[in-house]
Design an enzyme around this catalytic site. Structure first.
Site, PDB file in Angstrom:
ATOM      1  N   HIS A 104       0.849  -1.202   0.000  1.00 35.88           N
ATOM      2  CA  HIS A 104       0.000   0.000   0.000  1.00 35.88           C
ATOM      3  C   HIS A 104       0.889   1.258   0.000  1.00 35.88           C
ATOM      4  O   HIS A 104       0.606   2.230  -0.702  1.00 35.88           O
ATOM      5  CB  HIS A 104      -0.905   0.024   1.237  1.00 35.88           C
ATOM      6  CG  HIS A 104      -1.901  -1.084   1.301  1.00 35.88           C
ATOM      7  ND1 HIS A 104      -1.903  -2.039   2.291  1.00 35.88           N
ATOM      8  CD2 HIS A 104      -2.955  -1.390   0.498  1.00 35.88           C
ATOM      9  CE1 HIS A 104      -2.902  -2.879   2.101  1.00 35.88           C
ATOM     10  NE2 HIS A 104      -3.562  -2.520   1.011  1.00 35.88           N
ATOM     11  N   LYS A 134     -16.540  -7.182   5.733  1.00 38.27           N
ATOM     12  CA  LYS A 134     -15.347  -8.025   5.892  1.00 38.27           C
ATOM     13  C   LYS A 134     -15.159  -8.340   7.369  1.00 38.27           C
ATOM     14  O   LYS A 134     -15.338  -7.464   8.221  1.00 38.27           O
ATOM     15  CB  LYS A 134     -14.113  -7.271   5.390  1.00 38.27           C
ATOM     16  CG  LYS A 134     -13.795  -7.504   3.936  1.00 38.27           C
ATOM     17  CD  LYS A 134     -12.418  -6.923   3.592  1.00 38.27           C
ATOM     18  CE  LYS A 134     -11.932  -7.404   2.239  1.00 38.27           C
ATOM     19  NZ  LYS A 134     -10.614  -6.832   1.905  1.00 38.27           N
ATOM     20  N   ARG A 161      -2.924  -5.045  -8.846  1.00 35.11           N
ATOM     21  CA  ARG A 161      -1.819  -5.998  -8.737  1.00 35.11           C
ATOM     22  C   ARG A 161      -1.918  -6.993  -9.892  1.00 35.11           C
ATOM     23  O   ARG A 161      -1.709  -6.655 -11.024  1.00 35.11           O
ATOM     24  CB  ARG A 161      -1.856  -6.687  -7.365  1.00 35.11           C
ATOM     25  CG  ARG A 161      -1.613  -5.703  -6.204  1.00 35.11           C
ATOM     26  CD  ARG A 161      -2.036  -6.283  -4.895  1.00 35.11           C
ATOM     27  NE  ARG A 161      -3.429  -6.685  -4.957  1.00 35.11           N
ATOM     28  CZ  ARG A 161      -4.024  -7.517  -4.122  1.00 35.11           C
ATOM     29  NH1 ARG A 161      -3.331  -8.052  -3.159  1.00 35.11           N
ATOM     30  NH2 ARG A 161      -5.302  -7.795  -4.237  1.00 35.11           N
TER      31      ARG A 161
HETATM   32  N1  COA Z   1      -0.382  -3.979  -1.509  1.00 35.90           N
HETATM   33  C1  COA Z   1      -0.804  -4.977  -0.737  1.00 35.90           C
HETATM   34  N2  COA Z   1      -2.063  -5.435  -0.712  1.00 35.90           N
HETATM   35  C2  COA Z   1      -2.934  -4.816  -1.507  1.00 35.90           C
HETATM   36  C3  COA Z   1      -2.583  -3.764  -2.349  1.00 35.90           C
HETATM   37  C4  COA Z   1      -1.239  -3.356  -2.342  1.00 35.90           C
HETATM   38  N3  COA Z   1      -0.794  -2.379  -3.113  1.00 35.90           N
HETATM   39  N4  COA Z   1      -3.664  -3.373  -3.033  1.00 35.90           N
HETATM   40  C5  COA Z   1      -4.669  -4.147  -2.628  1.00 35.90           C
HETATM   41  N5  COA Z   1      -4.224  -5.029  -1.712  1.00 35.90           N
HETATM   42  C6  COA Z   1      -4.971  -6.116  -1.078  1.00 35.90           C
HETATM   43  C7  COA Z   1      -5.390  -5.789   0.307  1.00 35.90           C
HETATM   44  O1  COA Z   1      -4.364  -6.096   1.217  1.00 35.90           O
HETATM   45  C8  COA Z   1      -6.596  -6.687   0.473  1.00 35.90           C
HETATM   46  O2  COA Z   1      -6.163  -7.969   0.801  1.00 35.90           O
HETATM   47  P1  COA Z   1      -7.094  -9.023   1.591  1.00 35.90           P
HETATM   48  O3  COA Z   1      -8.362  -9.154   0.801  1.00 35.90           O
HETATM   49  O4  COA Z   1      -6.256 -10.223   1.590  1.00 35.90           O
HETATM   50  O5  COA Z   1      -7.323  -8.456   2.972  1.00 35.90           O
HETATM   51  C9  COA Z   1      -7.196  -6.734  -0.931  1.00 35.90           C
HETATM   52  O6  COA Z   1      -6.156  -6.332  -1.793  1.00 35.90           O
HETATM   53  C10 COA Z   1      -8.336  -5.783  -1.127  1.00 35.90           C
HETATM   54  O7  COA Z   1      -7.931  -4.609  -0.532  1.00 35.90           O
HETATM   55  P2  COA Z   1      -8.606  -3.186  -0.410  1.00 35.90           P
HETATM   56  O8  COA Z   1      -7.843  -2.242  -1.263  1.00 35.90           O
HETATM   57  O9  COA Z   1      -8.667  -2.843   1.015  1.00 35.90           O
HETATM   58  O10 COA Z   1      -9.963  -3.379  -1.071  1.00 35.90           O
HETATM   59  P3  COA Z   1     -11.260  -3.785  -0.401  1.00 35.90           P
HETATM   60  O11 COA Z   1     -11.943  -4.566  -1.443  1.00 35.90           O
HETATM   61  O12 COA Z   1     -11.090  -4.415   0.921  1.00 35.90           O
HETATM   62  O13 COA Z   1     -11.879  -2.368  -0.129  1.00 35.90           O
HETATM   63  C11 COA Z   1     -13.138  -0.444  -0.666  1.00 35.90           C
HETATM   64  C12 COA Z   1     -12.454  -1.697  -1.134  1.00 35.90           C
HETATM   65  C13 COA Z   1     -13.139  -0.260   0.836  1.00 35.90           C
HETATM   66  C14 COA Z   1     -12.397   0.710  -1.282  1.00 35.90           C
HETATM   67  C15 COA Z   1     -14.537  -0.560  -1.257  1.00 35.90           C
HETATM   68  O14 COA Z   1     -15.162  -1.714  -0.777  1.00 35.90           O
HETATM   69  C16 COA Z   1     -15.346   0.640  -0.903  1.00 35.90           C
HETATM   70  O15 COA Z   1     -15.234   1.644  -1.537  1.00 35.90           O
HETATM   71  N6  COA Z   1     -16.178   0.504   0.149  1.00 35.90           N
HETATM   72  C17 COA Z   1     -17.021   1.561   0.610  1.00 35.90           C
HETATM   73  C18 COA Z   1     -18.477   1.284   0.216  1.00 35.90           C
HETATM   74  C19 COA Z   1     -18.691   1.630  -1.217  1.00 35.90           C
HETATM   75  O16 COA Z   1     -18.422   2.710  -1.676  1.00 35.90           O
HETATM   76  N7  COA Z   1     -19.255   0.665  -1.943  1.00 35.90           N
HETATM   77  C20 COA Z   1     -19.618   0.836  -3.308  1.00 35.90           C
HETATM   78  C21 COA Z   1     -18.452   0.678  -4.190  1.00 35.90           C
HETATM   79  S1  COA Z   1     -18.983   0.922  -5.854  1.00 35.90           S
END
Ligand code: COA
Length: 162
Positions: free
Chosen positions: A17, A41, A90
């Site tokens: 990140h 989650k 990624r």
């Molecule tokens: N390095 C390491 N890990 C990374 C990474 C990076 N550069 N980029 C992504 N990841 C990994 C994360 O560690 C995470 O791993 P895990 O699933 O094993 O825990 C995974 O990728 C997903 O990570 P994240 O970026 O946190 O995405 P998410 O899907 O958990 O979160 C939100 C996405 C929070 C941005 C999205 O759900 C959101 O916007 N939520 C708010 C509600 C909303 O607006 N909903 C409508 C969307 S249209």
């Protein structure tokens, strides 16, 4: 002033990140790392804990601040007066989900763009769940997470097991 938000769960934040964030500082004047208060989650860390770990990790990175948010990321971007949402891309497997998120966000507000940044190759296959699992099983991940995150995972898992 070019402002962007970088939303995510950050459960926990990793150097992957941080790698994306550092690249973003070359493109934006002000970046808000937005820690989602997710309910969908089953996170290891509470929102406050994730927020604190992010703050500790980014403290030496200029132009970046950390905020928590509830609800839609796009609404939070509007509230922050940010024109851009940053997401890391990624492996190819991220693409479909990210495309879905960005198109939905575009529908919700056509004035806010999502941009995707590629991490350096060493972080391409890194994820927070992998980090949680490896540290939990006693593995050393010094190149992928800061010491404060490693300590926090160990403490959290020890408390869970007691
Ligand atoms: N390095 C390491 N890990 C990374 C990474 C990076 N550069 N980029 C992504 N990841 C990994 C994360 O560690 C995470 O791993 P895990 O699933 O094993 O825990 C995974 O990728 C997903 O990570 P994240 O970026 O946190 O995405 P998410 O899907 O958990 O979160 C939100 C996405 C929070 C941005 C999205 O759900 C959101 O916007 N939520 C708010 C509600 C909303 O607006 N909903 C409508 C969307 S249209």
């Amino acid at each position: 002033m070019k402002r962007a938000i970088y939303p995510g769960t950050f459960d926990p934040i990793t150097y992957g990140h941080l790698n994306i964030l550092t690249k973003a500082t070359d493109l934006f004047d002000d970046i808000v790392l937005a820690v989602a208060n997710v309910t969908s989650k089953n996170t290891l860390f509470t929102t406050d804990e994730r927020y604190e770990l992010c703050k500790n990790t980014i403290q030496h990175v200029s132009k970046v601040r950390v905020e928590k948010f509830d609800g839609l990321a796009i609404r939070f971007a509007e509230e922050m007066e940010a024109k851009t949402i940053i997401r890391g891309l990624r492996a190819v497997s991220d693409f479909e989900y990210e495309l879905q998120l960005s198109l939905m966000n575009k529908n919700l507000n056509p004035n806010i763009e999502t941009i995707f940044l590629l991490p350096d190759s060493m972080y391409l296959y890194l994820s927070s769940s992998m980090v949680r699992q490896i540290v939990g099983l006693g593995g050393n991940l010094k190149s992928y997470i800061p010491f404060c995150v490693e300590e926090a995972i160990i403490e959290k898992l020890q408390n869970k097991n007691n």
